[in-house]
Structure formats: C-alpha cells, structure tokens
Design an enzyme around this catalytic site. Structure first.
Site, mmCIF file in Angstrom:
data_model
loop_
_atom_site.group_PDB
_atom_site.id
_atom_site.type_symbol
_atom_site.label_atom_id
_atom_site.label_comp_id
_atom_site.label_asym_id
_atom_site.label_seq_id
_atom_site.Cartn_x
_atom_site.Cartn_y
_atom_site.Cartn_z
ATOM 1 N N HIS A 164 44.581 -33.568 -14.673
ATOM 2 C CA HIS A 164 43.311 -33.586 -13.946
ATOM 3 C C HIS A 164 42.267 -34.258 -14.850
ATOM 4 O O HIS A 164 42.111 -33.909 -16.014
ATOM 5 C CB HIS A 164 42.889 -32.157 -13.600
ATOM 6 N N ASN A 181 35.148 -36.915 -12.608
ATOM 7 C CA ASN A 181 36.000 -35.823 -12.147
ATOM 8 C C ASN A 181 35.928 -35.751 -10.615
ATOM 9 O O ASN A 181 34.898 -35.382 -10.063
ATOM 10 C CB ASN A 181 35.499 -34.520 -12.789
ATOM 11 N N CYS A 186 40.262 -27.961 -8.506
ATOM 12 C CA CYS A 186 40.844 -29.119 -9.202
ATOM 13 C C CYS A 186 42.347 -28.985 -9.404
ATOM 14 O O CYS A 186 43.005 -29.950 -9.778
ATOM 15 C CB CYS A 186 40.149 -29.336 -10.538
HETATM 16 N N1 ACO Z 1 22.756 -35.392 -21.017
HETATM 17 C C1 ACO Z 1 22.122 -35.102 -22.173
HETATM 18 N N2 ACO Z 1 22.171 -33.896 -22.740
HETATM 19 C C2 ACO Z 1 22.899 -32.932 -22.123
HETATM 20 C C3 ACO Z 1 23.576 -33.157 -20.903
HETATM 21 C C4 ACO Z 1 23.487 -34.445 -20.355
HETATM 22 N N3 ACO Z 1 24.104 -34.778 -19.203
HETATM 23 N N4 ACO Z 1 24.183 -32.033 -20.527
HETATM 24 C C5 ACO Z 1 23.922 -31.109 -21.467
HETATM 25 N N5 ACO Z 1 23.132 -31.639 -22.432
HETATM 26 C C6 ACO Z 1 22.617 -31.020 -23.639
HETATM 27 C C7 ACO Z 1 22.485 -29.529 -23.477
HETATM 28 O O1 ACO Z 1 21.232 -29.190 -22.904
HETATM 29 C C8 ACO Z 1 22.601 -29.053 -24.889
HETATM 30 O O2 ACO Z 1 21.359 -29.258 -25.552
HETATM 31 P P1 ACO Z 1 20.780 -28.125 -26.538
HETATM 32 O O3 ACO Z 1 21.781 -28.041 -27.637
HETATM 33 O O4 ACO Z 1 19.478 -28.701 -26.925
HETATM 34 O O5 ACO Z 1 20.707 -26.889 -25.712
HETATM 35 C C9 ACO Z 1 23.583 -30.034 -25.534
HETATM 36 O O6 ACO Z 1 23.589 -31.189 -24.681
HETATM 37 C C10 ACO Z 1 24.997 -29.494 -25.622
HETATM 38 O O7 ACO Z 1 25.351 -28.945 -24.359
HETATM 39 P P2 ACO Z 1 26.758 -28.270 -24.122
HETATM 40 O O8 ACO Z 1 26.817 -27.771 -22.715
HETATM 41 O O9 ACO Z 1 27.036 -27.304 -25.211
HETATM 42 O O10 ACO Z 1 27.686 -29.539 -24.298
HETATM 43 P P3 ACO Z 1 29.256 -29.585 -24.477
HETATM 44 O O11 ACO Z 1 29.598 -30.250 -25.730
HETATM 45 O O12 ACO Z 1 29.913 -28.264 -24.179
HETATM 46 O O13 ACO Z 1 29.684 -30.589 -23.315
HETATM 47 C C11 ACO Z 1 30.626 -30.572 -21.123
HETATM 48 C C12 ACO Z 1 29.422 -30.237 -21.971
HETATM 49 C C13 ACO Z 1 30.865 -32.067 -21.169
HETATM 50 C C14 ACO Z 1 30.343 -30.146 -19.688
HETATM 51 C C15 ACO Z 1 31.873 -29.845 -21.676
HETATM 52 O O14 ACO Z 1 31.580 -28.494 -21.902
HETATM 53 C C16 ACO Z 1 33.034 -29.925 -20.748
HETATM 54 O O15 ACO Z 1 33.565 -30.989 -20.467
HETATM 55 N N6 ACO Z 1 33.541 -28.776 -20.270
HETATM 56 C C17 ACO Z 1 34.638 -28.771 -19.338
HETATM 57 C C18 ACO Z 1 34.136 -28.982 -17.969
HETATM 58 C C19 ACO Z 1 35.261 -29.246 -17.015
HETATM 59 O O16 ACO Z 1 36.303 -29.731 -17.380
HETATM 60 N N7 ACO Z 1 35.093 -28.934 -15.772
HETATM 61 C C20 ACO Z 1 36.126 -29.216 -14.845
HETATM 62 C C21 ACO Z 1 36.185 -28.210 -13.921
HETATM 63 S S1 ACO Z 1 37.211 -28.741 -12.693
HETATM 64 C C22 ACO Z 1 36.742 -28.103 -11.187
HETATM 65 O O17 ACO Z 1 37.440 -27.216 -10.728
HETATM 66 C C23 ACO Z 1 35.499 -28.605 -10.491
#
Ligand code: ACO
Length: 333
Positions: free
Chosen positions: A258, A288, A117
């Site tokens: 990004h 993304n 990214c």
């Molecule tokens: N729908 C419903 N529930 C979900 C989903 C979904 N799509 N995904 C996860 N959950 C649930 C999980 O199972 C978890 O449930 P639990 O508490 O019962 O176990 C709960 O939601 C919380 O999950 P987390 O993973 O802790 O959620 P978080 O608040 O961290 O959000 C997210 C996840 C959106 C992915 C966040 O961590 C994020 O944006 N991180 C950055 C990712 C990013 O920017 N990546 C870019 C990389 S760029 C590249 O190089 C490709």
C-alpha cells in the site's frame, strides 16, 4: 449445486483508471502551510490525482475493471462476481452494483467491501474463497477511493497525503493454484488512530423518540502511531504469509505495498532484506489512494512490461480499522 472448475486461483489481468487532474505539492502549498520539500522528504509524494467534475467512483472503478477484463482476454458478460473495495462509495448502500451496470456485466453479482487501505487485499482473499469453493469462475476485484471527498483540506497533517484513484484485477479459476498464501489481521482497539467517522446530533422526532442524524466527518489520523504500526506489522504479516506459502523473501520478484509513505516502503523492504529494485513505488505520482493504491501500482508495472508470467508478487495493505494483510501469488494464467 457447485460447479466444477479448477480449484486454483490465478490473477490474469489488471487495469487502472486514468485521472487527468493533478495537484502537485507546489499547488498544495497555496492551500495549506506546507512545502514541496516537507512533503517529499517526509512521504516521497510529489503530486496526487483528483477526480474532476463528472468523474465519480462508479465511472473510475468501471474504467479500471474494464482494463483488467480486457487484459485477461474476457468480456464483461463473462464476469461472475465483482467485489469493490472502497471507503468512499458514491452511494452508502454500495457502488458495486452501479459498476456492474456501467460495465454491462449482467451475469455478475456485485458487492462493496470496506477495509480502508487494506480493502484490496481483503477483497482479493474474499474472491479467492468463492473461486476455491467452485462457486465462481471469473471475478473482478476493484480497489477504488476518492479520498479527496473526505479530506480536511485545512489540515496539513493529512491533506498532503491522499489522492484519488481506481485499480482492478481479474482473478480466475485455474487448474494450478497460483495464490500461494495470505494472512489478514485486524485490531479494533487502535481504531481511533485513523477515522472517517459519522457524527450526529440528536433530533427529537416524536414524544420520547429522538433520531441521530449527521454526516461523516473528514479524516483524522495519528500519523506517528500509524507509521509505527505499519513498519512493525507489515513485515510481520508478509513473513507469516511467506511461511504459509513455503517461500522466502528471495522468492519475491515484486513487493507491492500500500503506497502510504516512501519511508514505510523503505523500512519494510529493509526489514525483509528485499532490494529496492523489487519494490514497486508510484507514490511520487499518486500519493495515498487508499484501496486503489496496490492495484494501480501493480497495473503500472504490468503494463510497463516488467512483470513476467510466473513472477511471484507479494501485496500487502494496511490502514484504518486498523486492518492489515498480505497475499502472495504468481502472475498470469
Ligand atoms: N507541511 C509542513 N509541516 C508539517 C506538515 C506539512 N504538511 N504536516 C505536519 N507538519 C509539521 C507538524 O506540525 C510538526 O511541527 P512541530 O514539530 O512544530 O509540531 C512537524 O511537521 C512534525 O510533524 P509529525 O506529524 O511528527 O511528522 P512525521 O514525521 O510523523 O510525519 C506523516 C507525518 C508523514 C503523516 C507520518 O507520520 C506518516 O507517514 N505516518 C503514516 C501515515 C499513513 O501511512 N497513513 C496511511 C493510512 S492508510 C488509510 O487507511 C487511509
């Protein structure tokens, strides 16, 4: 022998590919156990575009590049160098040469650059080195990724985040240097937080010789670690770039990050005290798109007529590697 052009760098055109197939959160809820409410609240994403049958990285990258070349007032034959930032080429040997052929940019040398990214920012900085040393005059920098190819569509933690796309800019030699500063970083010790890794099985070839053959495995990500990394490192690298450019956050007209997560954009902008109306966000429409996200977002504000010649734009990418980086430039010739 090096040719003598102006040693300055200008960013003179932008373009992006138009993908027609959209996958909204509601439809995605039929694929995995998720909801529009969860995705929109946690990420700001409402839908993403998916490459259709017949669309491939080469065609989308070429469409974006052609748009940038047109806006810069050039012809494909004027282009000296094409850098294609991608992690999802059509051909693992590289897709940049296919893009060169598609564009008819027969004078251009072309190569791929992979930095996930951050790839677009890394490619812009790379292009600037060729321009500053007087080697090339007109460079097309493309960010293009079709992450739908490598997304695990059974994993709701990742598949809701990504989309396909391509964007591009033209960078040109100019008398006045409009690239004010840049800063690039890597930290391989956090590599396991975000992978699209090759996995193989040993296969005996002959006698004691075994080859390792397999394929790339779908994206895995530690979302929380990436989130923490982004909100800490991205403001830092922008501040460092501002320092190098002898600018302050007040000088930034447009912050084009990004497009990974709206919460990351908000946190970075808040930490830098940059008001929301100067932060470009198109995540709701695209998700993304990895290396494509910055040039697509930039192209949208340029084509909406919002960006004026001389506006100061800060771009910052972050992602797998881990890699991150920023560049600050003034728009236009
Ligand atoms: N729908 C419903 N529930 C979900 C989903 C979904 N799509 N995904 C996860 N959950 C649930 C999980 O199972 C978890 O449930 P639990 O508490 O019962 O176990 C709960 O939601 C919380 O999950 P987390 O993973 O802790 O959620 P978080 O608040 O961290 O959000 C997210 C996840 C959106 C992915 C966040 O961590 C994020 O944006 N991180 C950055 C990712 C990013 O920017 N990546 C870019 C990389 S760029 C590249 O190089 C490709």
């Amino acid at each position: 022998m090096l040719q003598q052009f102006g040693n300055g760098v200008s960013v003179t055109g932008s373009g992006s590919a138009k993908l027609t197939t959209q996958l909204d959160n509601e439809a995605l809820s039929q694929v995995v156990d998720t909801s529009d409410e969860w995705i929109a609240t946690r990420t700001g994403i409402r839908k993403r575009h998916i490459a259709e049958e017949g669309e491939c990285l080469r065609t989308l990258a070429a469409e974006a590049a052609q748009g940038a070349i047109d806006l810069a007032g050039l012809e494909p034959g004027d282009i000296d160098l094409i850098i294609l930032a991608t992690s999802t080429p059509d051909d693992l040997f590289g897709s940049a040469c296919q893009v060169q052929a598609e564009l008819g940019a027969s004078s251009a040398v072309a190569f791929d650059l992979t930095a996930a990214c951050s790839g677009f920012v890394f490619a812009m900085v790379n292009a600037a080195q060729f321009i500053r040393t007087g080697v090339y005059r007109n460079v097309v920098v493309i960010g293009a990724d079709l992450l739908s190819r490598w997304t695990d569509w059974t994993d709701r933690r990742t598949c809701v985040l990504f989309g396909d796309g391509a964007g591009a800019v033209v960078m040109q030699a100019s008398d006045r240097d409009r690239l004010r500063g840049f800063e690039l970083r890597s930290n391989g010790s956090m590599n396991s937080c975000l992978n699209l890794s090759y996995q193989s099985q040993p296969k005996k070839l002959v006698n004691d010789v075994a080859i390792q053959q397999g394929t790339f495995q779908p994206i895995t990500m530690n979302g929380r670690e990436i989130y923490k990394f982004a909100v800490k490192r991205v403001p830092e690298v922008i501040e460092k770039t501002l320092f190098r450019a002898e600018l302050t956050t007040d000088d930034i007209d447009w912050l084009v990050l990004h497009q990974a997560n709206q919460r990351i954009l908000d946190a970075v902008a808040e930490r830098l005290h940059i008001p929301a109306d100067r932060v470009v966000s198109n995540m709701a429409q695209h998700g993304n798109t990895s290396a494509a996200s910055i040039p697509i977002a930039l192209d949208e504000v340029v084509r909406a007529g919002k960006v004026k010649g001389g506006d100061t734009i800060a771009v910052a990418g972050f992602g797998a590697g881990l890699t991150w980086g920023a560049a600050i430039f003034e728009w236009g010739k």
